[in-house]
Design a protein around this motif. Structure first.
Motif, mmCIF file in Angstrom:
data_model
loop_
_atom_site.group_PDB
_atom_site.id
_atom_site.type_symbol
_atom_site.label_atom_id
_atom_site.label_comp_id
_atom_site.label_asym_id
_atom_site.label_seq_id
_atom_site.Cartn_x
_atom_site.Cartn_y
_atom_site.Cartn_z
ATOM 1 N N LYS A 55 46.363 -19.567 40.229
ATOM 2 C CA LYS A 55 47.731 -19.243 40.130
ATOM 3 C C LYS A 55 48.288 -18.173 41.127
ATOM 4 C CE LYS A 55 48.983 -21.619 36.005
ATOM 5 N NZ LYS A 55 49.539 -21.203 34.595
ATOM 6 N N ALA A 56 49.341 -18.247 41.760
ATOM 7 C CA ALA A 56 49.361 -17.127 42.894
ATOM 8 C C ALA A 56 50.283 -15.860 41.977
ATOM 9 C CB ALA A 56 50.537 -17.548 43.932
ATOM 10 N N ASP A 57 49.773 -14.656 42.308
ATOM 11 C CA ASP A 57 50.587 -13.753 41.799
ATOM 12 C C ASP A 57 51.966 -13.269 42.310
ATOM 13 O OD1 ASP A 57 48.292 -13.285 39.962
ATOM 14 O OD2 ASP A 57 47.210 -12.031 41.529
ATOM 15 N N LEU A 58 52.946 -13.989 41.959
ATOM 16 C CA LEU A 58 54.146 -13.982 42.814
ATOM 17 C C LEU A 58 55.009 -12.826 41.930
ATOM 18 C CD1 LEU A 58 55.236 -17.496 43.018
ATOM 19 C CD2 LEU A 58 54.061 -16.169 44.521
ATOM 20 N N ALA A 59 55.836 -11.952 42.761
ATOM 21 C CA ALA A 59 56.420 -10.918 42.073
ATOM 22 C C ALA A 59 57.791 -10.758 42.978
ATOM 23 C CB ALA A 59 55.812 -9.677 42.273
ATOM 24 N N ASN A 60 59.020 -10.728 42.327
ATOM 25 C CA ASN A 60 60.166 -10.402 43.211
ATOM 26 C C ASN A 60 60.114 -9.124 43.714
ATOM 27 O OD1 ASN A 60 62.667 -10.435 43.822
ATOM 28 N ND2 ASN A 60 63.608 -10.716 42.097
ATOM 29 N N VAL A 61 60.375 -9.168 45.028
ATOM 30 C CA VAL A 61 60.535 -8.079 46.058
ATOM 31 C C VAL A 61 61.778 -7.788 46.476
ATOM 32 C CG1 VAL A 61 58.035 -8.234 46.623
ATOM 33 C CG2 VAL A 61 59.766 -9.296 47.959
ATOM 34 N N MET A 62 62.534 -8.504 46.033
ATOM 35 C CA MET A 62 64.018 -8.209 46.454
ATOM 36 C C MET A 62 64.777 -7.267 45.824
ATOM 37 S SD MET A 62 63.952 -10.329 49.013
ATOM 38 C CE MET A 62 65.745 -10.672 49.500
ATOM 39 N N ARG A 63 65.314 -6.398 46.268
ATOM 40 C CA ARG A 63 66.155 -5.294 45.322
ATOM 41 C C ARG A 63 67.483 -6.260 44.805
ATOM 42 N NH1 ARG A 63 70.828 -4.642 48.209
ATOM 43 N NH2 ARG A 63 70.909 -4.746 50.168
ATOM 44 N N PRO A 64 67.933 -5.302 43.680
ATOM 45 C CA PRO A 64 68.878 -6.208 43.153
ATOM 46 C C PRO A 64 70.541 -6.002 44.263
ATOM 47 C CG PRO A 64 68.514 -4.082 41.994
ATOM 48 C CD PRO A 64 67.405 -4.237 42.990
ATOM 49 N N ASP A 65 71.275 -6.924 43.948
ATOM 50 C CA ASP A 65 72.443 -6.842 44.726
ATOM 51 C C ASP A 65 73.286 -5.763 44.116
ATOM 52 O OD1 ASP A 65 71.895 -9.113 46.466
ATOM 53 O OD2 ASP A 65 72.998 -10.145 44.819
ATOM 54 N N GLU A 66 73.643 -4.866 45.213
ATOM 55 C CA GLU A 66 74.652 -3.705 45.003
ATOM 56 C C GLU A 66 76.127 -4.084 45.747
ATOM 57 O OE1 GLU A 66 72.472 -0.297 46.126
ATOM 58 O OE2 GLU A 66 70.854 -0.629 44.781
ATOM 59 N N GLU A 67 77.215 -3.457 44.812
ATOM 60 C CA GLU A 67 78.426 -3.838 45.645
ATOM 61 C C GLU A 67 78.873 -2.545 46.244
ATOM 62 O OE1 GLU A 67 82.901 -4.352 43.894
ATOM 63 O OE2 GLU A 67 81.204 -5.487 42.870
ATOM 64 N N HIS A 68 79.246 -2.644 47.470
ATOM 65 C CA HIS A 68 79.836 -1.623 48.528
ATOM 66 C C HIS A 68 80.829 -2.062 49.024
ATOM 67 C CE1 HIS A 68 75.616 0.426 48.270
ATOM 68 N NE2 HIS A 68 75.227 -0.641 48.446
ATOM 69 N N ASP A 69 81.727 -0.930 49.510
ATOM 70 C CA ASP A 69 82.865 -1.016 50.169
ATOM 71 C C ASP A 69 82.590 -1.456 51.660
ATOM 72 O OD1 ASP A 69 84.447 0.045 48.046
ATOM 73 O OD2 ASP A 69 84.312 1.939 49.124
ATOM 74 N N SER A 70 83.263 -2.541 52.035
ATOM 75 C CA SER A 70 83.298 -3.215 53.154
ATOM 76 C C SER A 70 84.258 -2.333 54.282
ATOM 77 C CB SER A 70 83.386 -4.670 53.267
ATOM 78 O OG SER A 70 84.799 -4.988 52.879
#
Length: 94
Positions: A55-70
Motif C-alpha cells: 500500500k502506498a504511504d499517502l499523505a495530504n500535502v496540501m495546505r488548508p484553505d485560508e480566506e483572504h481579501d481579494s
C-alpha cells in the motif's frame, strides 16, 4: 477497427485521422500505421512489469484553505487589454 489489439491496420489510422479531422496521404497512413503498432508494442511491455504488493504511504500535502481579501475589481482589471462591463474580455471562440 482491427479485431486484434496487437494489429494496427491502415483503416484504423484512417478512422482516427477522420475523427481528428486530419487529412493524411497514403505515405503518412503507412508511416502512422507502423508508429501506432510500435506504440502499442510499448504498452504490451507493461504486462511484463511485476506487480507491487504494498500500500502506498499517502499523505495530504496540501495546505488548508485560508480566506483572504481579494483585489478590488478596478485593480484586477487595471492591466487587462480589454474589458467589458467590469469583466475581462477575451477573444471570440468559434
Amino acid at each position: 477497427m482491427s479485431e486484434s489489439p496487437d494489429e494496427v491496420e491502415p483503416d484504423d489510422v484512417r478512422h482516427v485521422a477522420d475523427l481528428a479531422r486530419v487529412d493524411l496521404d497514403d505515405d503518412e497512413i503507412d508511416q502512422f500505421t507502423r508508429q501506432f503498432a510500435d506504440i502499442l508494442g510499448y504498452f504490451e511491455t507493461l504486462d511484463d512489469v511485476p506487480e507491487v504488493d504494498r500500500k502506498a504511504d499517502l499523505a495530504n500535502v496540501m495546505r488548508p484553505d485560508e480566506e483572504h481579501d481579494s483585489l478590488e475589481k478596478d485593480a484586477a482589471l487595471r492591466n487587462a487589454t480589454e474589458t467589458e462591463d467590469g469583466y475581462f474580455k477575451g477573444p471570440n471562440v468559434s
